[in-house]
Design a protein around this motif. Sequence first.
Motif, PDB file in Angstrom:
ATOM      1  N   GLN A  20       0.714  -1.051  -0.128  1.00  0.00           N
ATOM      2  CA  GLN A  20       0.009   0.166   0.191  1.00  0.00           C
ATOM      3  C   GLN A  20       0.683   1.322  -0.026  1.00  0.00           C
ATOM      4  O   GLN A  20       0.190   2.265  -0.559  1.00  0.00           O
ATOM      5  N   ALA A  21       2.007   1.061   0.506  1.00  0.00           N
ATOM      6  CA  ALA A  21       3.049   2.418   0.695  1.00  0.00           C
ATOM      7  C   ALA A  21       3.466   2.690  -0.821  1.00  0.00           C
ATOM      8  O   ALA A  21       3.745   3.782  -1.138  1.00  0.00           O
ATOM      9  N   PHE A  22       3.641   1.504  -1.664  1.00  0.00           N
ATOM     10  CA  PHE A  22       4.230   1.674  -2.947  1.00  0.00           C
ATOM     11  C   PHE A  22       3.274   0.969  -4.013  1.00  0.00           C
ATOM     12  O   PHE A  22       3.519   0.112  -4.701  1.00  0.00           O
ATOM     13  N   SER A  77      -4.304   3.189   5.388  1.00  0.00           N
ATOM     14  CA  SER A  77      -3.761   3.893   4.210  1.00  0.00           C
ATOM     15  C   SER A  77      -4.537   4.991   3.623  1.00  0.00           C
ATOM     16  O   SER A  77      -4.224   6.064   3.462  1.00  0.00           O
ATOM     17  N   ASP A  89      -3.932   9.077   3.432  1.00  0.00           N
ATOM     18  CA  ASP A  89      -4.056   9.542   2.394  1.00  0.00           C
ATOM     19  C   ASP A  89      -4.868  10.843   2.152  1.00  0.00           C
ATOM     20  O   ASP A  89      -4.726  11.850   1.621  1.00  0.00           O
ATOM     21  N   GLU A 143      -0.232  11.763  -0.670  1.00  0.00           N
ATOM     22  CA  GLU A 143       0.370  10.467  -1.007  1.00  0.00           C
ATOM     23  C   GLU A 143       1.697  10.355  -0.128  1.00  0.00           C
ATOM     24  O   GLU A 143       2.063   9.110   0.257  1.00  0.00           O
ATOM     25  N   THR A 144       2.441  11.538   0.183  1.00  0.00           N
ATOM     26  CA  THR A 144       3.683  11.377   1.058  1.00  0.00           C
ATOM     27  C   THR A 144       3.160  10.766   2.332  1.00  0.00           C
ATOM     28  O   THR A 144       3.898   9.963   2.972  1.00  0.00           O
ATOM     29  N   ARG A 172       0.281   8.757   3.198  1.00  0.00           N
ATOM     30  CA  ARG A 172       0.171   7.639   2.997  1.00  0.00           C
ATOM     31  C   ARG A 172       1.411   6.845   2.903  1.00  0.00           C
ATOM     32  O   ARG A 172       1.308   5.630   3.708  1.00  0.00           O
ATOM     33  N   VAL A 173       2.467   7.099   2.331  1.00  0.00           N
ATOM     34  CA  VAL A 173       3.543   6.270   2.290  1.00  0.00           C
ATOM     35  C   VAL A 173       4.217   5.803   3.724  1.00  0.00           C
ATOM     36  O   VAL A 173       4.661   4.970   4.062  1.00  0.00           O
ATOM     37  N   LEU A 207       4.247   2.683   6.084  1.00  0.00           N
ATOM     38  CA  LEU A 207       5.552   2.276   6.285  1.00  0.00           C
ATOM     39  C   LEU A 207       5.563   1.870   7.881  1.00  0.00           C
ATOM     40  O   LEU A 207       6.292   1.117   8.410  1.00  0.00           O
TER      41      LEU A 207
END
Length: 499
Positions: free
Chosen positions: A145-147, A307, A311, A316-317, A319-320, A324
């Motif tokens: 989900q991070a990528f 996630s 978001d 997006e940042t 969420r990553v 993680l």
Amino acid sequence: MTASVSEKAEKRSSAVGEAALEAGVAKALAAPRLSMIQGAALITGATIGSGVFSNPGKIVGLVGATGPALLLWILGAVVAFAASMSYAEWGSRVTASGGDAPFLDRAYTRPRRFAAVVYSWTRVILINPGYNSSLCYIAGSYFTQAFPSLFPESTSTWNKIIGTILLILQTVACVPSNNLAGRFVTGTTAMSVTCLVLFSAVGLLNMFGVFSGKRNLESLNGDHFFAGASTDPSQYAMALFKALWAYDGFANLASSLGELKDPERNISRSTITGVGMVGILYLFANFSFFTTLTFEEVSTGGESIASMWADHLFGETGRVIVALFICLTVIACSFVTLYSASRIAQATGETGLMLFPKFFAQLSGKFQTPINALAFNCVMSAAMMWAPQTDDAFWFLIDATSYPLWVWYTTTNFGLLLTKWRSPTGLFGRDPTVKGVQVTPLAPMLVVLVGIFLLIFPFFSGGTGPVTSGIALAVIVTGVVPYWFLIMAPERAAAAARG
């Protein structure tokens, strides 16, 4: 005959002396050193894992409204407290290691050792690998989900691939050193608690409108708080499994009673503080989801809900970063679980409660770690992770693990009621022969009643509920095989030799 009796007496005397020496060493090594606050921290660290980040949306989806979902989280805290206190009394009555096995031996004396053997079989074959596989799977899920651009298709397959890699790495990390593993457990526990506190704090800030334009109270309005709630008890049973999964770990302090200062006084305080803190943080985490996402997003988000939340709040940042961070938290929880699982499996070998006891009891000659138990657990966990050919693999694994777990929680707590009833002072009296914690019988009664509800209604639910429950019962029934080889066959052979 005289020489034989003398030899037997000498052996008994030697065994008693060795047992006393071992008890003295254990007492010295495990001198009371944990305060009430440290005991509460032990419960908190052992409980917080993946459940609160993955299960809230699934629970809402099952019961159909946010109000009943919140009540289930509160009920989960109450049941966790009651179960923790019941296990504390068991720990006061029976000091032997081996999970529930010595408790079951005390409560159910006929057939001899039957319950203990079947419990150990279920624990090693299904419950422990189920825990490890589900946690590694969800860790892999948050990594993908991070990528998402790196894993555009067959995400479930990638979750399993990454989860298997994590499983192998954690197993290898457990081999070289018990001390290294212990230090890692301490550090990761602090990280897990910190993650949940930050997560809950951000949700509270959003609930009070700190993040401009990000608050969404749809999930808490009249259309979704209780309206539309399910009336099917089987749905509540499956949802309660998910909530109690997040609270699992409540028995950990009971296994450390010897290290708790003034246990009779501090066990209830530590448990109330620890379980209460976890329950409050879990409620805040739920409100964090409910005040950020739409009801549709909450009820259908599944294990991806955290996630989606990140978001929505941070883009997006964010969420990553959040995905993680949760991935690392789940890895930490998985490592603690794997570490414990290998020791339980090794203990079943030492006590002769598992098929091929010498194999499971074997320690590494160089590191003195349970290398065979670690390897077996790794293989079984990987097999369970890959077995469900569905995108709902995570929920399949949780249900397949939760059901047998609650078979034994129910059985062990009912065993405590039997033991208290057989005591000189009866069910509600205080047993003068027990030095330590004694809990009101209402606590194990609550656990047993909840357990009966959980064990009956999944068979009437839709989806995979009847399948996972049936698989779990089948594994439990096959426990008669190790019982035959470990207990019945040797006893019959000994009787034949005497006759």
